[in-house]
Design an enzyme around this catalytic site. Sequence first.
Site, PDB file in Angstrom:
ATOM      1  N   GLU A 140       0.846  -1.196   0.000  1.00 37.14           N
ATOM      2  CA  GLU A 140       0.000   0.000   0.000  1.00 37.14           C
ATOM      3  C   GLU A 140       0.878   1.241   0.000  1.00 37.14           C
ATOM      4  O   GLU A 140       1.862   1.319   0.739  1.00 37.14           O
ATOM      5  CB  GLU A 140      -0.889   0.082   1.258  1.00 37.14           C
ATOM      6  CG  GLU A 140      -2.016  -0.914   1.336  1.00 37.14           C
ATOM      7  CD  GLU A 140      -2.861  -0.677   2.601  1.00 37.14           C
ATOM      8  OE1 GLU A 140      -2.700   0.382   3.242  1.00 37.14           O
ATOM      9  OE2 GLU A 140      -3.652  -1.575   2.949  1.00 37.14           O
ATOM     10  N   GLU A 193     -13.648   5.268   0.095  1.00 36.47           N
ATOM     11  CA  GLU A 193     -14.548   4.360   0.823  1.00 36.47           C
ATOM     12  C   GLU A 193     -15.254   5.148   1.924  1.00 36.47           C
ATOM     13  O   GLU A 193     -14.684   5.418   2.975  1.00 36.47           O
ATOM     14  CB  GLU A 193     -13.751   3.184   1.378  1.00 36.47           C
ATOM     15  CG  GLU A 193     -13.085   2.359   0.282  1.00 36.47           C
ATOM     16  CD  GLU A 193     -12.156   1.301   0.835  1.00 36.47           C
ATOM     17  OE1 GLU A 193     -12.653   0.264   1.323  1.00 36.47           O
ATOM     18  OE2 GLU A 193     -10.927   1.529   0.793  1.00 36.47           O
ATOM     19  N   LYS A 197     -15.562   4.077   5.874  1.00 35.14           N
ATOM     20  CA  LYS A 197     -14.402   3.794   6.723  1.00 35.14           C
ATOM     21  C   LYS A 197     -14.399   4.734   7.927  1.00 35.14           C
ATOM     22  O   LYS A 197     -14.664   5.933   7.799  1.00 35.14           O
ATOM     23  CB  LYS A 197     -13.094   3.960   5.934  1.00 35.14           C
ATOM     24  CG  LYS A 197     -12.882   2.909   4.861  1.00 35.14           C
ATOM     25  CD  LYS A 197     -11.477   2.955   4.299  1.00 35.14           C
ATOM     26  CE  LYS A 197     -10.468   2.432   5.294  1.00 35.14           C
ATOM     27  NZ  LYS A 197      -9.116   2.311   4.707  1.00 35.14           N
ATOM     28  N   GLU A 233      -9.047   9.041   5.805  1.00 37.59           N
ATOM     29  CA  GLU A 233      -9.267   7.609   5.620  1.00 37.59           C
ATOM     30  C   GLU A 233     -10.297   7.320   4.534  1.00 37.59           C
ATOM     31  O   GLU A 233     -10.264   6.267   3.901  1.00 37.59           O
ATOM     32  CB  GLU A 233      -9.710   6.961   6.933  1.00 37.59           C
ATOM     33  CG  GLU A 233      -8.593   6.771   7.939  1.00 37.59           C
ATOM     34  CD  GLU A 233      -7.556   5.769   7.446  1.00 37.59           C
ATOM     35  OE1 GLU A 233      -7.941   4.680   6.989  1.00 37.59           O
ATOM     36  OE2 GLU A 233      -6.352   6.088   7.499  1.00 37.59           O
TER      37      GLU A 233
END
Length: 401
Positions: free
Chosen positions: A270, A324, A327, A333
């Site tokens: 990542e 997303e 999250k 985030e």
Amino acid sequence: MAAFFSRIEMLHMLIVFSVFLSGSGFLRGIESFGINYGQVGNNLQPPEKVLDLLQSLKVSKARIYDTNPQILTAFANSSIQLIVTVENGMLGVLMDPQAALQWVSTRIRPYFPATRITGIAVGNEVFTGDDTTLMTYLVPAMVSIHGALVQVGLDQHIQVSTPNSLAVLSESYPPSAGSFRSELAGIMPQFLQFLSSTKAPFWINAYPYFAYKDDPTRISLDYVLFNPNSGMIDPYTKLHYDNMLYAQVDAVIFAVARMGFGGLEVRVSETGWPSKGDPDEVGATLENAAIYNRNLLRRQLGNQGTPLRPNMRLEVYLFALFNEDLKPGPTSERNYGLYQPDGTMAYNVGLSALSSTSSTSSTSVSLTSSATQVAKMGYQNLVYWMFVYLLAVQTLMGRPF
């Protein structure tokens, strides 16, 4: 004389083959690039649409954070190489070899080889979590899962590893000082031994963004964004670093080598940059996210290695494909994606243009430094092998037959 020419022909074929291998990087495109496909959102596209998106971007590698059967089914008979994940909560169960065999037989075997599963990530950032019991589960679970793959005949096709946070390091600067935290001294050798014996990579989640956010007055934004900058020189190795990601990766390589496993490959599971953040999340802007990811992609197109391993292309998985929206945590985030959950573009990094660039396109002009480096390496290899060839011929001609 016939024997002489036979040897010459064999030598010629060997040299030509070696030159071909040394120059094969020109044909690899961005095979060293993958993308993380998270699903913690309430408005995500169906897997079939996601597959279409990945293929339109010419991305050939992806990682998911579970073994979602809808995704595994949708990605069948496609060009996408997929890494799947064992959730942290499953590690205690999968220490048992029979449970691991059942898991592999139901979660992996039915989909392979139609779905090109190439890796199993066992847990995520386990070594830096608060659950010390979970840490003791990790290596036994990996051993059991690998054993199950052996039993069903898939161990040569699917690697077993686990992504690690950069927080596994106690020291990362300069890179040559890289070392693991002392509290991991007992378990880390077991983990590295498993990777070595199965020829699996060490995965690291590396985010220069976090380092910049925590100390923006002392860390150069250009250095973390891959922009032109003076960089830093490791005082011990004298290697020059023009970006933080490569420095972080080399710090991990040094840490692994200190444990006696210098031959392991380190890959980035990542990395990314948020396009939005809370007021205290310095640097989390759409502009910085676009610059970081665009510059990273250019490096990947050039199949670059780190200063410590310049001839080994660094495999990198970008985080993430989608924002997303479900999250938890700070605003950042939920804003790492190139796309919104519904498939609309969050910002354009020119991924499809980069992957299909031609010598006459405007994109290729911006890639000059990377392309020139690759071409120079290819030319140097060619000159080297021509020299070896001529020297060998001269030696053979001087020998009796």
